[in-house]
Motif scaffolding. Structure first.
Motif, short mmCIF file in Angstrom:
data_model
loop_
_atom_site.label_atom_id
_atom_site.label_comp_id
_atom_site.label_asym_id
_atom_site.label_seq_id
_atom_site.Cartn_x
_atom_site.Cartn_y
_atom_site.Cartn_z
N GLN A 250 7.71 -4.46 -3.51
CA GLN A 250 7.45 -3.36 -3.98
C GLN A 250 7.52 -2.69 -2.41
N GLY B 102 0.54 -0.27 -6.12
CA GLY B 102 1.84 -0.05 -7.21
C GLY B 102 2.25 1.00 -7.16
N VAL B 103 2.13 1.55 -6.05
CA VAL B 103 2.45 3.40 -6.50
C VAL B 103 4.13 3.52 -5.32
N THR B 104 4.87 4.02 -6.62
CA THR B 104 6.36 4.45 -5.91
C THR B 104 6.11 5.42 -5.25
N GLY C 175 2.84 9.27 -7.79
CA GLY C 175 3.09 7.83 -8.24
C GLY C 175 1.43 7.23 -7.88
N ALA D 56 -0.14 5.28 -11.64
CA ALA D 56 0.30 3.90 -11.03
C ALA D 56 -1.23 3.61 -12.12
N ARG E 220 -7.49 4.11 -6.92
CA ARG E 220 -6.70 5.30 -6.51
C ARG E 220 -7.08 6.38 -6.81
#
Length: 412
Positions: A8, A78-80, A135, A139, A146
């Motif tokens: 990712q 895992g952040v888009t 994102g 997540a 976060r």
């Protein structure tokens, strides 16, 4: 320990362009000191001082923070990200154009450049939030991580908005209590944006790269809540004319962060001694001294020289020496595909090169010395030391690409 999601990780060029821009701003800081001498180290409201401070905060730290976020959140959180490489180009251009306009406008007292800088920088921070925040909200897992990133981004936006207002005030467009608002602006930017972000990242990278433990979740959550409370209530109290509790609170919270890092290193039985650990140890000691000096010595010049000129750049440089070769290693894997043994991170950037950059920090002690004993030549010598250090860092980081290209050519 948080596991990295290498699949990712963003395209290497997205964060790397920010990280490789950092040394260029460091060189500019040195050149400004050479030109302006001790005029940049006497009073916080001197045009030369304002320009130099924002070279460090927006040019050096800004590019480092933007690049680290774009690399770290997808790989570790895992952040888009939204927007991809094309949006990254715009973000890089907006941040650096806005910072350059602001530095020139402050140095030369040109109101039109200050107004332009205010608009461009506001757009840069809004663009970063647009790429990251959706994102971050969607997540899953790691709520403290976060929360830390969300808090840092919120203070980054608040700092940018307040900075725009201050730029309008300096340009003579609106009337504001500039001194008190500048204090709030600095506290939100340094503690709320930079230190909170570093504390959040340290929770992942210190166990991973230094072999330390982590601060207990309730303790770090309490520290984060304390930072938010102080920067909210303390800022309001400071603006309406309250006593100097804001500087005391910021100093205490920064000191707690530096102390926690040093404590984790001291307590670790598996500490991976090397340039990264040594850099962070020296940087945290300098940051602790800056935190102590902030509420005690009036004007904040010594705290600024120790914190912005020495401690925070030292911590950032240490991470750049780890992140840039790691990005290069990921890129090589993607280019060569599975089954090909590529050079490891340590081969792309050997420890001997990292130690050389670390030792180049020693002459930077001239910077706080030039604040304590004002001297044109002492300040200019500190400027030369900055140029040499950041020039060496740029050459060292570009060495990752040189070694990777050499490997690719040898395979053909």
């Amino acid at each position: 320990m948080t596991k990295l999601r290498l699949e990712q990780a963003p395209i290497a060029s997205l964060p790397r362009r920010f990280l490789l821009t950092v040394p260029l701003w460091g060189v500019l800081a040195g050149l400004l000191l050479i030109v302006d001498g001790d005029a940049a180290l006497r009073m916080r409201w001197q045009p030369a001082t304002l320009a130099l401070v924002h070279v460090f905060t927006l040019g050096v730290l800004g590019n480092a923070m933007f690049g680290s976020i774009l690399q770290f959140l997808p790989a570790a959180g895992g952040v888009t990200l939204r927007g991809g490489v094309r949006c990254g180009w715009w973000l890089h251009g907006l941040l650096n154009l806005g910072a350059l306009l602001l530095v020139i406008g402050m140095h030369q007292r040109w109101p039109l450049l200050l107004l332009g800088a205010a608009m461009v920088l506001a757009l840069a921070f809004v663009t970063l939030a647009w790429m990251v925040v959706p994102g971050l909200l969607t997540a899953v897992g790691q709520p403290l991580l976060r929360a830390g990133f969300g808090t840092a981004l919120a203070f980054a936006l608040a700092t940018a908005v307040l900075g725009c207002l201050l730029a309008l005030g300096l340009a003579g467009q609106i009337s504001l209590p500039l001194v008190r608002l500048a204090d709030v602006h600095a506290s939100w930017g340094v503690l709320g944006w930079v230190v909170v972000l570093m504390a959040s990242v340290a929770r992942v990278v210190m166990p991973m790269f230094q072999g330390t433990g982590t601060v207990p979740v309730p303790v770090q959550a309490a520290w984060l809540a304390g930072a938010v409370s102080l920067l909210g209530a303390g800022a309001w109290w400071h603006v309406i004319g309250g006593a100097g509790w804001l500087a005391i609170g910021v100093g205490v919270l920064v000191l707690l962060f530096a102390g926690a890092v040093l404590w984790l290193q001291w307590r670790s039985a598996r500490l991976r001694r090397g340039p990264l650990v040594n850099s962070w140890r020296a940087g945290m000691l300098a940051l602790a001294l800056a935190a102590v000096a902030l509420p005690i010595l009036p004007g904040g010049m010594l705290a600024g020289a120790l914190g912005l000129g020495l401690a925070l750049p030292l911590l950032v440089i240490a991470m750049l020496l780890e992140i840039v070769p790691f990005i290069g290693w990921i890129e090589l894997h993607r280019q060569c595909g599975r089954g090909v043994q590529v050079p490891g991170v340590q081969r792309l950037l050997p420890d001997v090169d990292k130690h050389r950059v670390l030792l180049a920090h020693v002459p930077l002690l001239l910077l706080p010395m030039a604040v304590i004993w004002p001297s044109v030549w002492l300040a200019r010598m500190a400027g030369v030391a900055l140029v040499l250090l950041w020039g060496l860092l740029s050459w060292t980081l570009l060495g990752v690409r040189r070694r990777a290209n050499h490997f690719l050519r040898a395979r053909r």
